[in-house]
Design a protein around this motif. Sequence first.
Motif, PDB file in Angstrom:
ATOM      1  N   THR A  44       0.847  -1.183   0.000  1.00  0.00           N
ATOM      2  CA  THR A  44       0.000   0.000   0.000  1.00  0.00           C
ATOM      3  C   THR A  44       0.888   1.241   0.000  1.00  0.00           C
ATOM      4  OG1 THR A  44      -1.685  -1.184   1.254  1.00  0.00           O
ATOM      5  CG2 THR A  44      -1.837   1.208   1.239  1.00  0.00           C
ATOM      6  N   PHE A  45       0.698   2.096  -1.017  1.00  0.00           N
ATOM      7  CA  PHE A  45       1.459   3.335  -1.149  1.00  0.00           C
ATOM      8  C   PHE A  45       0.531   4.530  -0.928  1.00  0.00           C
ATOM      9  CE2 PHE A  45       3.761   0.346  -3.832  1.00  0.00           C
ATOM     10  CZ  PHE A  45       5.087   0.610  -3.534  1.00  0.00           C
ATOM     11  N   PRO A  46       0.877   5.471  -0.040  1.00  0.00           N
ATOM     12  CA  PRO A  46       0.097   6.710   0.057  1.00  0.00           C
ATOM     13  C   PRO A  46       0.510   7.640  -1.103  1.00  0.00           C
ATOM     14  CG  PRO A  46       1.828   6.699   1.715  1.00  0.00           C
ATOM     15  CD  PRO A  46       1.911   5.391   0.989  1.00  0.00           C
ATOM     16  N   VAL A  47      -0.471   8.092  -1.880  1.00  0.00           N
ATOM     17  CA  VAL A  47      -0.189   8.933  -3.055  1.00  0.00           C
ATOM     18  C   VAL A  47      -0.922  10.265  -2.898  1.00  0.00           C
ATOM     19  CG1 VAL A  47      -0.344   9.095  -5.572  1.00  0.00           C
ATOM     20  CG2 VAL A  47       0.006   6.866  -4.502  1.00  0.00           C
ATOM     21  N   ARG A  48      -0.167  11.381  -2.977  1.00  0.00           N
ATOM     22  CA  ARG A  48      -0.760  12.718  -2.988  1.00  0.00           C
ATOM     23  C   ARG A  48      -0.742  13.224  -4.423  1.00  0.00           C
ATOM     24  NH1 ARG A  48       2.576  14.571   1.109  1.00  0.00           N
ATOM     25  NH2 ARG A  48       3.315  16.208  -0.254  1.00  0.00           N
ATOM     26  N   TYR A  49      -1.892  13.734  -4.877  1.00  0.00           N
ATOM     27  CA  TYR A  49      -1.991  14.167  -6.268  1.00  0.00           C
ATOM     28  C   TYR A  49      -2.870  15.401  -6.400  1.00  0.00           C
ATOM     29  CZ  TYR A  49      -6.399  11.585  -5.931  1.00  0.00           C
ATOM     30  OH  TYR A  49      -7.639  11.125  -5.535  1.00  0.00           O
TER      31      TYR A  49
END
Length: 177
Positions: free
Chosen positions: A67-72
Amino acid sequence: MFFHISMEKNMQLHPRHFGPHLRDKLVAKLMKDVEGTCSGRHGFVVAITGVDDIGKGLIREGTGFVTFPVRYQCVVFRPFKGEILEAVVTMVNKMGFFAEAGPVQIFVSNHLIPDDMEFQTGDVPNYTTSDRSVRIQKDSEVRLKIIGTRVDATEIFCIGTIKDDFLGVINDPGAAA
């Protein structure tokens, strides 16, 4: 109205995607999963404009997924009460008509249609003025005002009116026939 906002999402990725193109796989999966969805809080996600940060992955025990936290950054569409929109009529019946403005479906009740327009049944159900100069039917383009919204977790519903100045039919496909 359209807004440019920053959002965050936890993305799960299968171990087979690990390698030199890990970032590309994450961005592609993010676009596939997020674009075109609706969050009741922010509205409809139209497009992802950029990825700010991909955090360190956390391995999920037992599955091997990470699981990767991604900010976009993304462009969202959220209609508001009082907003004027141009929409395409999708269905007409004696209760009123439904129109779509992008991903939003708007219902205009027959009580919110000008009094001089009456419902006509037939091959193509429509609302027509008494002098037959203006007609609202399927595929007509209308300018309407949103008078109410209801927000669900995954959808936004709107009620509109054309019973105001400068609102109504913009383009009638039946006029050309």
